[in-house]
Scaffold this motif. Structure first.
Motif, PDB file in Angstrom:
ATOM      1  N   UNK A 121       0.985  -1.261   0.163  1.00  0.00           N
ATOM      2  CA  UNK A 121      -0.355   0.120   0.041  1.00  0.00           C
ATOM      3  C   UNK A 121       1.107   1.641   0.322  1.00  0.00           C
ATOM      4  N   UNK A 172       3.290   6.102  -3.591  1.00  0.00           N
ATOM      5  CA  UNK A 172       3.891   6.754  -4.176  1.00  0.00           C
ATOM      6  C   UNK A 172       4.737   7.269  -2.830  1.00  0.00           C
ATOM      7  N   UNK A 183       3.350   0.992  -1.227  1.00  0.00           N
ATOM      8  CA  UNK A 183       4.466   1.920  -2.787  1.00  0.00           C
ATOM      9  C   UNK A 183       2.880   2.169  -3.727  1.00  0.00           C
ATOM     10  N   UNK A 184       2.350   1.592  -3.671  1.00  0.00           N
ATOM     11  CA  UNK A 184       1.042   2.481  -4.151  1.00  0.00           C
ATOM     12  C   UNK A 184       0.655   3.831  -4.239  1.00  0.00           C
TER      13      UNK A 184
END
Ligand SMILES: Nc1ncnc2c1ncn2[C@@H]1O[C@H](COP(=O)(O)OP(=O)(O)OP(=O)(O)O)[C@@H](O)[C@H]1O
Ligand SMILES: [Mg+2]
Lengths: 401, 190
Positions: B107, B112, B109-110
């Motif tokens: 999550x 950003x 990584x998603x």
């Protein structure tokens, strides 16, 4: 999600399914390697053949009896046969200031023998200038003497193979060789020359032109070789030869004048077309590889539905999911294409070791094109699976429905 | 914070209509902790999916933080999920090829986040749930309880405003009728 993360995630996903990934890599690699190898072959053939002609020297003109229809003009009138070329025609060419030297050529075939050994040999009748025009190198002795070309002389120059087969280890210089029903004294032996424009110069016996005319009992020439003074004189030399011969043949333009440039140009076009054709055929395998990537990606998506569902549930936008799968397809096809290019170059290298005479080399456009088409096909065919993945409903994908 | 009004979720099974939810209205304030209990098949998971913007009701209305989210487009719903909601799935749905740390990092990584910050936060939360020693293990190498804790860590690592945790009815403690495993214990609600 950042770009580097997209890449890292895709690489990890690809590593997670090694068999599938390797399969796609191999398909793409084979496609690209095929393009590289086949175009290298085509290009090698082109260079080989044009190289053969280039070795003739760039100022060379060849005058053949008979009008080549490919040069256009009137079709030959029925029943009219072209006039033969004669020695006078040949030396008339020297009137042009563009032409430095000429060599009339008579060609025939006769049994050549020495003592008990005999073999069939091609006999060339020409003059001393033949050596200069064709850049012939001698292994022993000297070439035909500078004598009046209308006078026969019982001397000959042997090709390397003819000498070896007739004389073996024994000295050939000064010996008398029989050609047909005449005897000639060996005054020179050619160094091995190899095949050039269809004639194996190792397999010939060269005699003065008048002797050959007498041997074959015919005054007509096989062709005339002429050398222009320079490259710039070449077109002038072509025009002059046509004109001079036309004058001598009562206004009838019944000869074909070929220059090395024209021959090379034609061959060049033929072999380029050939190379393009094989590139196209091999290119099909790239598209096949692209379709394979699409299939495998579709399977991959149904295998990793749960993961896609999870990513969506965690809030990954559809665009991101699409990007992940496109990155996978792109990475695979790029790696496969580079691998294929490498394999192709190794293949080319091996081919060069095996056949040093053939200058195998993949043209730059083929390398670039194969890489571009391969990666392009991979990504293009990756779009459909990627969109399908992006459209999955998270709950359905997670629950395996 | 969460307001449901006459929510209905109807599934079409062949010609038949199955109602997983029918006329559910609900109000949950910020900071509130709410347990929803019910027998198996009563619609708990379905309700949580709707609250978590993973599913859409077939009727009724849903306000989230004062905003009507009932008819929101997919991309906007995804953004709210990413930024505001943590979800612990009934079946955890850990990615089998990713390690515990990799799953928890997802999550972030998603969202950003830069890599160093992600790794730092993953380390912290795994330590908080007593999973530091299991960080490099893939889900198949973890016990059921460890998997659940990884799933909870993944749902909370982004510090969401709303945490939705789904557990099956089977985990009820027979004696008290209260859930004693999983979420409640992790959050100190006996
Ligand atoms: N996609 C679907 N199609 C048809 N029926 C469904 C679908 N999803 C759920 N249902 C039905 O809706 C009802 C509620 O399901 P739900 O998963 O919400 O139950 P639950 O309360 O979470 O049960 P459990 O405690 O066992 O997890 C069930 O009867 C189920 O069969
Ligand atoms: Mg449930």
């Amino acid at each position: 999600m950042r770009g580097a993360d997209v890449l890292r995630y895709s690489v990890h996903a690809l590593k997670g399914y090694p068999v599938r990934s390797v399969l796609m890599l191999v398909a793409m690699a084979i496609g690209v390697a095929a393009v590289v190898l086949l175009t290298a072959l085509g290009e090698g053939a082109r260079r080989y053949v044009t190289g053969q002609f280039a070795s003739l020297g760039s100022h060379l003109l060849v005058i053949l009896p008979g009008r080549s229809e490919t040069t256009g003009g009137h079709p030959p009138i029925l029943g009219e046969t072209p006039r033969d070329l004669t020695l006078d025609d040949a030396f008339a060419l020297l009137r042009s200031m563009h032409i430095r030297r000429v060599a009339p050529v008579v060609l025939g075939s006769a049994p050549a023998s020495w003592r008990r050994r005999e073999r069939e040999a091609s006999v060339i009748g020409s003059t001393a200038d033949f050596q200069r025009i064709r850049y012939l190198k001698l292994a022993q002795g000297h070439f035909l003497p500078e004598i009046d070309p209308r006078k026969a002389a019982a001397v000959c120059v042997l090709g390397a193979t003819v000498r070896a087969e007739l004389f073996g280890p024994e000295a050939a210089l000064g010996q008398w060789v029989r050609l047909g029903d005449r005897r000639f004294r060996v005054i020179g032996v050619l160094a091995p020359q190899g095949v050039s424009i269809g004639l194996d110069l190792d397999e010939v016996v060269i005699v003065p032109v008048a002797s050959a005319q007498a041997l074959f009992d015919s005054p007509s020439l096989f062709r005339i070789l002429a050398e222009a003074r320079s490259r710039e004189d070449l077109s002038g030399a072509v025009a002059a030869s046509r004109e001079i011969i036309r004058d001598r043949h009562e206004g009838e333009e019944d000869v074909t004048v070929i220059t090395q440039d024209a021959v090379i140009g034609t061959l060049d076009r033929i072999f380029r077309a050939l190379t393009l054709t094989v590139a196209g055929i091999a290119g099909v395998s790239l598209v096949v590889a692209g379709i394979l990537i699409m299939n495998v990606m579709l399977v991959a998506i149904s295998e990793s539905r749960e993961e896609i569902g999870l990513l969506k549930a965690l809030g990954a936008a559809s665009g991101k999911i699409q990007l992940l799968f496109l990155a996978e397809a792109g990475l695979l096809s790029l790696t496969g294409a580079l691998l294929g290019a490498g394999l192709g170059l190794i293949g080319v290298w091996i081919g060069r070791q095996l056949y040093p005479a053939l200058p195998l080399a993949p043209p730059a456009w083929a390398m670039a094109g194969a890489l571009a088409v391969g990666v392009g096909a991979g990504i293009l065919f990756g779009v459909l699976p990627a969109r399908r993945a992006a459209r999955l409903d998270p709950i359905q994908a997670l629950s395996g429905r | 914070m969460i307001r449901l009004q006459a929510i209905e979720r109807r599934f079409a099974v062949g010609d038949e209509a199955v109602y997983a939810l029918n006329g559910v209205s609900l109000n949950v304030e910020k900071g509130e902790y709410l347990s929803i209990m019910g027998p198996s098949g009563s619609g708990k998971s379905t309700l949580l999916h709707i609250i978590g913007l993973l599913d859409r009701p077939t009727a009724g209305q849903y306000w989230l933080a004062g905003k009507d989210v009932t008819g929101l487009a997919d991309e906007e719903r995804a953004q709210i999920r990413r930024e505001k909601i943590g979800f612990v799935f009934q079946l955890f749905h850990l990615v089998p090829r990713l390690t515990a740390a990799g799953n928890v990092e997802l999550p972030l990584t998603l969202a950003g986040l830069p890599r160093e910050e992600r790794e730092e936060r993953v380390r912290e939360i795994l330590a908080a749930y007593g999973l530091s020693a299991r960080a490099r293990h893939v889900p198949s190498q973890l016990s059921g309880g460890e998997r659940q804790r990884v799933a909870i860590a993944r749902a909370t690592v982004t510090r969401p405003e709303i945490l939705l945790a789904d557990e099956p009815t089977g985990n009820l403690d027979r004696g008290s009728g209260r859930e004693v495993t999983g979420i409640d214990r992790v959050f100190g609600h006996p």
